[in-house]
Design an enzyme around this catalytic site. Sequence first.
Site, PDB file in Angstrom:
ATOM      1  N   CYS A  83       0.802  -1.231   0.000  1.00 28.35           N
ATOM      2  CA  CYS A  83       0.000   0.000   0.000  1.00 28.35           C
ATOM      3  C   CYS A  83       0.829   1.272   0.000  1.00 28.35           C
ATOM      4  CB  CYS A  83      -0.941   0.001   1.195  1.00 28.35           C
ATOM      5  SG  CYS A  83      -2.032  -1.431   1.237  1.00 28.35           S
ATOM      6  N   HIS A 344      -8.749   3.744  -2.219  1.00 21.68           N
ATOM      7  CA  HIS A 344      -7.376   3.243  -2.028  1.00 21.68           C
ATOM      8  C   HIS A 344      -6.933   2.340  -3.175  1.00 21.68           C
ATOM      9  CE1 HIS A 344      -3.742   2.026  -0.204  1.00 21.68           C
ATOM     10  NE2 HIS A 344      -4.185   1.033   0.549  1.00 21.68           N
TER      11      HIS A 344
END
Length: 396
Positions: A83, A344
Amino acid sequence: MGRKTFVVGVGMTKFEKPGGRDWDYPDMAREAGTKAIEDAGIRFEEIEQAAVGYCYGDSTTGERAFYELGHSGIPIYNVNNNCSTGSTALHMAKQFVEGGLAECVMALGFEKMEKGSLGIKYTDRTMALDKHFAVMNEARGFDAKAPPAAQMFGNAGREHMEKYGTTPDHFAKVGYKNHKHSVNNPYSQFQDEYTLEEIKAAPMVYEPLTKLQCCPTSDGSAAAIVASEDFVDSHGLRDQAVEILGMAMTTDFPSSYEGSMIKMVGSDMTKAAAQKVYEQSGFGPENVDVVELHDCFAANEVVTYEALGLCEEGKAGEFIDSGAQTYGGKVVVNPSGGLISKGHPLGATGLAQCAELTWQLRGEADKRQVDGAKLALQHNLGLGGAAVVAMYRKAS
């Protein structure tokens, strides 16, 4: 000490629900990259190197995406750091310029994701997070019915509740704030405001986290162009340039595996990276006006307040209750809506954070503008793991 580095152009797409728009990753990259080039007011041919980040894609997908902008034969580096992929690409771009290897570099990130919670792609080899799962299994067990990432961060939240008396309401207030902020962000996947009661009443994903306290999977792209001071001055870009005052990346320490869920999800990585950035920049958390931090789950925003030094350890609940982390408070955290509401797309997230902070420091954030923003802090986290922290200031 290396050369000064500046963000001179940023661009991003709207973040979308996977499958919600008829496009593919080259379309995403073309849109974000073109916007960044146009924002910088430079020619594509002036970009000397590129770092391109994504998590889901075949080898050289970075080249295929970047080729949407043109073919100039420059080095293109494919970046995959979970991430924190987007900010890792940005960190590389900054190092190339800082070290004198290039005058102008693009960091580009994108993701074309699948609906639903993240899963494991390769089951015939050692899992990258096997040590992290071992910590959780020993400390808290594993719930086969709940998404693995939600369990990891949810268990960090549970640990914070047990140690410091934080309540489920504190996590819900983070979700409430970030959804409220996203109403004014046209790039956000969601732009819906909810009451605190609606946040709390949403379907439970993993206690204490409801669905409206968890980030969605997303499609999208973002880009930033990093340049040297000589490039800035020779191109007349000082009025829009944002200086990277400090930037650091850390990876897991032994403490990640010693039984604390808060440390397992990256608090010590964040602390160490933040401390380096405060030393590099000469500014501390008390000087910061606006923050984009990695709120993949509300629990992570809570523990990150403390890891970044925005409040004292164990005091995040008080920090939240005082309204210190929103407009009119001490510092505005995630004015974009954060990962929880903005979305995201893994490879793009860190670069979208950079774009938001660039717009804030330029005074170009429209209805979500933080009044008088002069100093901005970025935090992007990837389990497995890497944390990237950066400090920005408008060029003087």
